[in-house]
Write an enzyme that holds these catalytic residues in place. Structure first.
Site, PDB file in Angstrom:
ATOM      1  N   ASP A   1       0.853  -1.195   0.000  1.00  0.00           N
ATOM      2  CA  ASP A   1       0.000   0.000   0.000  1.00  0.00           C
ATOM      3  C   ASP A   1       0.887   1.243   0.000  1.00  0.00           C
ATOM      4  O   ASP A   1       1.507   1.533   1.013  1.00  0.00           O
ATOM      5  CB  ASP A   1      -0.971  -0.017   1.177  1.00  0.00           C
TER       6      ASP A   1
ATOM      7  N   GLU B   1      13.169   1.973   6.442  1.00  0.00           N
ATOM      8  CA  GLU B   1      12.077   1.103   6.013  1.00  0.00           C
ATOM      9  C   GLU B   1      12.243   0.664   4.564  1.00  0.00           C
ATOM     10  O   GLU B   1      11.909  -0.456   4.195  1.00  0.00           O
ATOM     11  CB  GLU B   1      10.751   1.851   6.187  1.00  0.00           C
TER      12      GLU B   1
END
Length: 611
Positions: A342, A551
């Site tokens: 997403d 990340e």
């Protein structure tokens, strides 16, 4: 889906509300509403809390403006006072926007800090340099850094505060029985698919008890909700994430030989498999030879703005006038969040327009790869604990899914597995779609190569893709355009979405490299090591420059962190740490091998971009 049932999208998407769908009998326990999260007398309080936090989120946006605004912060706040008093005192409430000072004063009086209901917890099995840690890492520089990454587990380790279980009506955080490792930064809670690579890293760090705790926390969620939630928050009870629980159980079992641990998890794995085989996820499709296959898709049970991103979703839906069409968009957004990707152009009919998300109409390569492995894992576990009939059943299920993946998703011209797009008009007969070659999505995504990962986990001598087929897939990868200076790009399209070019993600690198490593040819092994080397170097360079693990990373340049998406880049970071440690264990690092970027920012992967 059995023959004779209505077409899936007639059931799901024609309804204005999804509630009636969720109340139908299913093969699995359905996700509870927010009111049911707390259980017992706290039901109404849990629902009231989430409603209040959403109003706080809305007023905070009015007070602070959109620049740098993170809506998740506000639904993570633990309530420190009576809910009714907090609701009555909320400034703004449809009148003039509250000032920053009014908002800050209100939050300080009625709420604790986001994340304060998770408390730091030193893992008892952590050692500064565990015995047998990375024996093949001979470079002093690489080893010193690996120990720094290993030490980050202490920074990310938490336990749920006792008050969460005592007063569930004051927390969106869900109680868990064991210690946890969070991803980091805004991600203050456990996440499902992140946990697989956290577990892989913990096992490299010899932290077997912590790894077991993480897995058993997820088993606890399956027992309570019928599936592993996206994350351990009440607002995540409407969707899951890529199913890797069986893979975590397998890795812990391989490392420890603990059969009792397998027994504890086994029935939850059966329950999770039923969830992914239920009507809302299962799709029946007939190939051109008349054979009907069953494959799975992502589909959340939600048609409202995601609470953690409600202001963002509402802004996107403001382009749409019809309430029913807004609900369809919210359903697609939540279903895309279930995918873990997403967001990405992979799920959009128009890559420049988020309102064209169509995730529930897509049979994804990666989801079915993970479920195939789940079925093989369950078959292996059943044999280990003496349930031979169950073992045979799941072995047959995995064989059927293998045939389905290769029949429906394999493209022999591109020599990749491709996502398959279902028709939006419900064009199917008695619940079965007819396969059409032009319904395969011929755009290139890293997920097209994920089935190679299954080569690392084959039973006996049968690989998911034999050596000849694996070599063709590898050649397709080499000329795909995905292989870049600092790793594998997620897609070829720069849309400013975080799961698109130029971002590279730790799970993507690991799944593909581990698959290549076990594909049977020297060239594949060399390419796997090259991917791992470049990924380790970009992580190292960024760590030395920023003092943090990130990340995601920009694969166009060594040492550059990634960007894009609906929130600021995050650090910590659970799965990045786990993949770096796994790569160093799998490939080692020779004494004189350079770990700095070198010329990496100027050339493609091993000259692999041929054509």
């Amino acid at each position: 889906m059995a023959a004779g049932l209505p077409c899936p999208h007639h059931v799901v998407l024609v309804l204005v509300l999804l509630a009636s769908l969720f109340l139908r009998p299913r093969a699995v326990e359905m996700a509870p509403t927010p009111a049911a999260v707390a259980g017992g007398s706290g039901d109404e309080g849990a629902s009231a809390l989430l409603g209040l936090l959403l109003r706080v989120q809305s007023e905070a946006l009015r007070a602070l403006g959109p620049d740098g605004f993170d809506p998740k912060l506000y639904v993570d706040l633990p309530l420190a006072a009576d809910e009714r008093a907090a609701a009555a005192a909320l400034p703004g409430q449809g009148q003039a926007p509250p000032s920053r000072e009014e908002l800050e004063s209100y939050l300080a009086r009625y709420f604790g800090a986001a994340g304060s209901d998770l408390v730091a917890a030193d893992p008892l099995d952590f050692e500064a340099e565990p015995r047998g840690f990375l024996p093949r890492v001979e470079s002093p520089e690489a080893r010193a850094w690996a120990l720094e990454v290993h030490a980050l587990w202490k920074d990310l380790a938490r336990r749920v505060a006792r008050g969460v279980e005592e007063r569930p009506d004051r927390h969106t955080l869900l109680p868990l029985p064991g210690g946890v490792v969070v991803p980091g930064s805004r991600f203050r809670e456990v996440y499902y698919w992140d946990s697989y690579w956290v577990v892989r890293g913990l096992l490299v760090s010899k932290m077997y008890d912590t790894a077991k705790d993480i897995v058993l926390n997820l088993v606890h969620l399956v027992k309570k909700y019928g599936f592993v939630l996206n994350g351990a928050r009440s607002y995540y009870t409407n969707r899951s994430q890529p199913p890797l629980l069986s893979s975590m159980v397998l890795e812990v079992y391989r490392a420890t030989g603990d059969v009792e641990f397998v027994r504890k998890a086994f029935h939850s794995l059966l329950k999770e498999h039923s969830f992914w085989m239920s009507d809302i996820h299962n799709v029946a499709i007939r190939d051109n030879h008349g054979q009907v296959h069953n494959l799975s898709r992502y589909q959340a049970r939600w048609n409202k703005p995601r609470p953690e991103s409600a202001t963002i979703d509402e802004e996107l839906a403001s382009k749409i006038n019809s309430i029913a069409d807004k609900e369809k968009l919210y359903h697609q957004i939540a279903s895309t969040a279930e995918s873990g990707w997403d967001f990405s152009s992979r799920w959009m009919r128009n890559s420049t327009d988020m309102t064209t998300l169509a995730t529930t109409y897509i049979i994804p390569v990666d989801l079915n790869t993970f479920i195939f492995k789940m079925e093989q894992d369950i078959a292996a576990f059943a044999k280990i604990i003496g349930e031979n009939a169950t073992s045979e059943k799941f072995l047959e299920a995995s064989k059927a899914r293998h045939i389905a993946i290769d029949s429906i998703l394999w493209n022999s011209e591109m020599e990749q597995w491709l996502d398959y797009w279902l028709p939006t008009d419900g064009d199917c007969q008695q619940g079965v779609y007819q396969w059409k070659s032009d319904s395969q999505n011929r755009k290139i995504f890293a997920s097209n190569f994920f089935p190679l990962w299954l080569n690392a986990y084959h039973s006996g001598s049968v690989k998911f893709a034999d050596t000849a087929k694996s070599e063709k897939v590898m050649a397709s990868l080499q000329k795909s355009g995905l292989l870049c200076a600092a790793g594998i790009a997620t897609s070829l399209t720069n849309t400013s979405q975080q799961w698109d070019f130029p971002n590279g993600w730790a799970p993507v690198q690991h799944l593909i490299a581990e698959g290549l490593l076990h594909s049977g040819s020297e060239e594949a092994i060399k390419l796997a090591e090259d991917i791992a080397t470049r990924w380790v170097r970009t992580n190292y360079a960024a760590f030395k420059a920023t003092g943090a693990m990130h990340e995601k990373y920009d694969v166009e340049a060594c040492g550059k962190s990634g960007g894009g998406g609906e929130y600021k880049p995050q650090t910590g970071f659970g799965w990045s740490n786990g993949v770096v440690l796994s790569f160093l264990e799998e490939f080692g690092w020779p004494k004189h091998k350079e770990i700095n970027c070198s010329r990496q920012g100027e050339v493609g992967l091993a000259g692999a971009q041929s054509g």
